[in-house]
Design an enzyme around this catalytic site. Sequence first.
Site, PDB file in Angstrom:
ATOM      1  N   ASN A 180      34.940  51.766 -15.297  1.00 30.55           N
ATOM      2  CA  ASN A 180      35.459  53.111 -15.030  1.00 30.55           C
ATOM      3  C   ASN A 180      36.841  52.912 -14.426  1.00 30.55           C
ATOM      4  O   ASN A 180      36.984  52.551 -13.263  1.00 30.55           O
ATOM      5  CB  ASN A 180      34.523  53.835 -14.061  1.00 30.55           C
ATOM      6  N   ARG A 221      34.006  54.390 -19.453  1.00 30.19           N
ATOM      7  CA  ARG A 221      34.021  55.833 -19.218  1.00 30.19           C
ATOM      8  C   ARG A 221      35.379  56.356 -19.689  1.00 30.19           C
ATOM      9  O   ARG A 221      36.428  55.863 -19.261  1.00 30.19           O
ATOM     10  CB  ARG A 221      33.863  56.113 -17.733  1.00 30.19           C
ATOM     11  N   HIS A 262      32.077  65.727 -16.360  1.00 28.07           N
ATOM     12  CA  HIS A 262      30.833  65.198 -15.742  1.00 28.07           C
ATOM     13  C   HIS A 262      29.689  65.185 -16.752  1.00 28.07           C
ATOM     14  O   HIS A 262      28.510  65.219 -16.369  1.00 28.07           O
ATOM     15  CB  HIS A 262      30.356  66.062 -14.544  1.00 28.07           C
ATOM     16  N   LEU A 285      27.182  68.352  -7.573  1.00 21.19           N
ATOM     17  CA  LEU A 285      28.012  68.688  -6.415  1.00 21.19           C
ATOM     18  C   LEU A 285      28.470  67.419  -5.716  1.00 21.19           C
ATOM     19  O   LEU A 285      27.770  66.870  -4.865  1.00 21.19           O
ATOM     20  CB  LEU A 285      27.211  69.572  -5.440  1.00 21.19           C
ATOM     21  N   GLY A 301      34.228  66.281  -6.700  1.00 24.31           N
ATOM     22  CA  GLY A 301      34.391  67.207  -7.824  1.00 24.31           C
ATOM     23  C   GLY A 301      33.028  67.852  -8.048  1.00 24.31           C
ATOM     24  O   GLY A 301      32.014  67.243  -7.737  1.00 24.31           O
ATOM     25  N   ARG A 337      39.633  71.012  -4.919  1.00 24.58           N
ATOM     26  CA  ARG A 337      40.066  71.917  -5.997  1.00 24.58           C
ATOM     27  C   ARG A 337      39.535  73.322  -5.759  1.00 24.58           C
ATOM     28  O   ARG A 337      38.407  73.497  -5.290  1.00 24.58           O
ATOM     29  CB  ARG A 337      39.557  71.432  -7.358  1.00 24.58           C
ATOM     30  N   ASP A 376      34.666  66.689   3.394  1.00 18.78           N
ATOM     31  CA  ASP A 376      33.384  65.992   3.452  1.00 18.78           C
ATOM     32  C   ASP A 376      32.335  66.943   4.043  1.00 18.78           C
ATOM     33  O   ASP A 376      32.483  67.429   5.169  1.00 18.78           O
ATOM     34  CB  ASP A 376      33.517  64.729   4.309  1.00 18.78           C
ATOM     35  N   MET A 377      31.292  67.202   3.265  1.00 23.86           N
ATOM     36  CA  MET A 377      30.280  68.180   3.681  1.00 23.86           C
ATOM     37  C   MET A 377      29.605  67.783   5.000  1.00 23.86           C
ATOM     38  O   MET A 377      29.200  68.649   5.778  1.00 23.86           O
ATOM     39  CB  MET A 377      29.251  68.339   2.559  1.00 23.86           C
ATOM     40  N   ARG A 378      29.504  66.459   5.270  1.00 24.16           N
ATOM     41  CA  ARG A 378      28.895  66.033   6.537  1.00 24.16           C
ATOM     42  C   ARG A 378      29.711  66.547   7.717  1.00 24.16           C
ATOM     43  O   ARG A 378      29.172  67.056   8.708  1.00 24.16           O
ATOM     44  CB  ARG A 378      28.829  64.497   6.617  1.00 24.16           C
ATOM     45  N   GLY A 433      26.906  63.496  -4.603  1.00 22.47           N
ATOM     46  CA  GLY A 433      26.961  63.271  -3.150  1.00 22.47           C
ATOM     47  C   GLY A 433      26.439  64.424  -2.310  1.00 22.47           C
ATOM     48  O   GLY A 433      25.586  64.235  -1.435  1.00 22.47           O
ATOM     49  N   GLY A 472      24.915  67.358  -3.532  1.00 22.92           N
ATOM     50  CA  GLY A 472      23.645  67.853  -4.079  1.00 22.92           C
ATOM     51  C   GLY A 472      22.462  66.987  -3.688  1.00 22.92           C
ATOM     52  O   GLY A 472      21.366  67.484  -3.422  1.00 22.92           O
ATOM     53  N   GLU A 474      25.611  57.722 -13.469  1.00 24.73           N
ATOM     54  CA  GLU A 474      26.496  57.766 -14.632  1.00 24.73           C
ATOM     55  C   GLU A 474      26.672  56.384 -15.257  1.00 24.73           C
ATOM     56  O   GLU A 474      26.756  56.259 -16.472  1.00 24.73           O
ATOM     57  CB  GLU A 474      27.853  58.354 -14.221  1.00 24.73           C
TER      58      GLU A 474
HETATM   59  P1  AMP Z   1      30.501  62.083  -4.924  1.00 29.52           P
HETATM   60  O1  AMP Z   1      31.790  62.627  -5.457  1.00 29.52           O
HETATM   61  O2  AMP Z   1      29.321  62.406  -5.791  1.00 29.52           O
HETATM   62  O3  AMP Z   1      30.562  60.634  -4.533  1.00 29.52           O
HETATM   63  O4  AMP Z   1      30.224  62.892  -3.556  1.00 29.52           O
HETATM   64  C1  AMP Z   1      31.040  62.692  -2.426  1.00 29.52           C
HETATM   65  C2  AMP Z   1      30.769  63.782  -1.417  1.00 29.52           C
HETATM   66  O5  AMP Z   1      29.380  63.829  -1.087  1.00 29.52           O
HETATM   67  C3  AMP Z   1      31.444  63.563  -0.066  1.00 29.52           C
HETATM   68  O6  AMP Z   1      32.760  64.077  -0.069  1.00 29.52           O
HETATM   69  C4  AMP Z   1      30.568  64.342   0.887  1.00 29.52           C
HETATM   70  O7  AMP Z   1      31.051  65.670   0.955  1.00 29.52           O
HETATM   71  C5  AMP Z   1      29.228  64.389   0.213  1.00 29.52           C
HETATM   72  N1  AMP Z   1      28.184  63.646   0.930  1.00 29.52           N
HETATM   73  C6  AMP Z   1      27.886  62.349   0.864  1.00 29.52           C
HETATM   74  N2  AMP Z   1      26.854  62.035   1.689  1.00 29.52           N
HETATM   75  C7  AMP Z   1      26.511  63.179   2.304  1.00 29.52           C
HETATM   76  C8  AMP Z   1      25.518  63.532   3.279  1.00 29.52           C
HETATM   77  N3  AMP Z   1      24.684  62.644   3.789  1.00 29.52           N
HETATM   78  N4  AMP Z   1      25.458  64.830   3.666  1.00 29.52           N
HETATM   79  C9  AMP Z   1      26.298  65.744   3.159  1.00 29.52           C
HETATM   80  N5  AMP Z   1      27.246  65.473   2.240  1.00 29.52           N
HETATM   81  C10 AMP Z   1      27.352  64.225   1.822  1.00 29.52           C
END
Ligand code: AMP
Length: 403
Positions: free
Chosen positions: A12, A96, A185, A214, A217, A246, A287-289, A335, A337, A389
């Site tokens: 990738n 990819r 995706h 989720l 992106g 975005r 970052d949702m955390r 991440g 979801g 993926e």
């Molecule tokens: P991805 O693009 O699929 O790698 O997702 C990355 C995003 O997942 C990060 O920016 C976080 O917002 C979210 N993420 C990862 N771990 C957690 C967690 N334990 N709780 C909440 N959000 C998370």
Amino acid sequence: MTATATRVLVLNSGSSSLKYQLLDMTDATRLAVGLVERIGEETSRLSHTPLAAGGEKRETEGPIADHEAALKAVGAELTADGLGLDSPKLAAIGHRVVHGGLKFTEPTVIDEAVLKEIERLVPVAPLHNPANLTGIRTARALRPDLPQVAVFDTAFHTTMPEHAARYAIDVATADAHRIRRYGFHGTSHAYVSRKTAELLGKDPAEVNVIVLHLGNGASASAVAGGRCVDTSMGLTPLEGLVMGTRSGDIDPAVTFHLKRVAGMSEDEVDVLLNKKSGLIGLCGDNDMREIRRRIDEGDERAALAFDIYIHRLKKYIGAYSAVLGRVDAVAFTAGVGENAAPVREAAVAGLEEMGLAVDASLNAVRSGEPRLISPEYARVAVAVVPTDEELEIAQQTYALVSA
Ligand code: AMP
């Protein structure tokens, strides 16, 4: 390909990065995974984990000039683990590729004509396709004898009917510039919708699924009987859900307004909507955390950003329920979801009349396995289905070269 060639290397390739995984397809085990970052800078970094040998992660820092040097460095790491790229066990390399336009509906063995077509699509994927092409050219130069397969992010969405894929703009203009909704995706939506059917113990052809990918992106898709019938990303990955950086859906007149009234340039608007909007634009964090932590401390900006994110998500669940007519499952992945229970709870809250509900204790379980989080009585299954993926790319690549 010999009968003993069972390994697939998945690449990738980004503009300054190269992610890779080496898998053995006899049992879909991961032999090694890694990432080269900051290619072209003084501080490039390679991190490599030889999972087959139960090995520890190895990290090396130092300048890696270009993708060719990066792939050679990856090759050297793999050789050190007895997994070298020159091994007769390597069956193929799966790449990819973000944009396959309308032409590529399936994984495709790469030849000069395929390369030309990917190149022709650069105007609709200016950030991604050039990087993907660099990765392919580098890998072909290194192993010209080996089949190289392109697996397209857009392919799964090519089944969308015209009424979902076309924008309501002048047809001649749209066709002249290949303006339509392609969706992205796709590898994840394909994998997760199939896995969701498996979780329900059903054939994918029998089930209708809304997949909510989720991550940083984010995109939603409506999958009817294993075929995508609508998805939230469009000509580019900017359309649809609120994402990390975005905006997702927006009145296109906002862009004229920014240029005419705020005096912004085309590039500035592009950066604003792609990099400085979404969650980061709304509250300063993507970052949702971190957003959840701030909400717990009473931060109102973070709370509003979360509410806007959830409101958009709900609208897509509603829209895709209408598109599908009957929904068997809603699957959360990527991440956010997979990890953010409060997002899943909030997205489904109040949708009981639509047959949707989340069981609080099931939703709180942390696991890497596909699982149901809806109560038994709920008409629609709500699931958490971790995406993979790389595995999907490896499987599609291997199926093609071993056919
Ligand atoms: P991805 O693009 O699929 O790698 O997702 C990355 C995003 O997942 C990060 O920016 C976080 O917002 C979210 N993420 C990862 N771990 C957690 C967690 N334990 N709780 C909440 N959000 C998370």
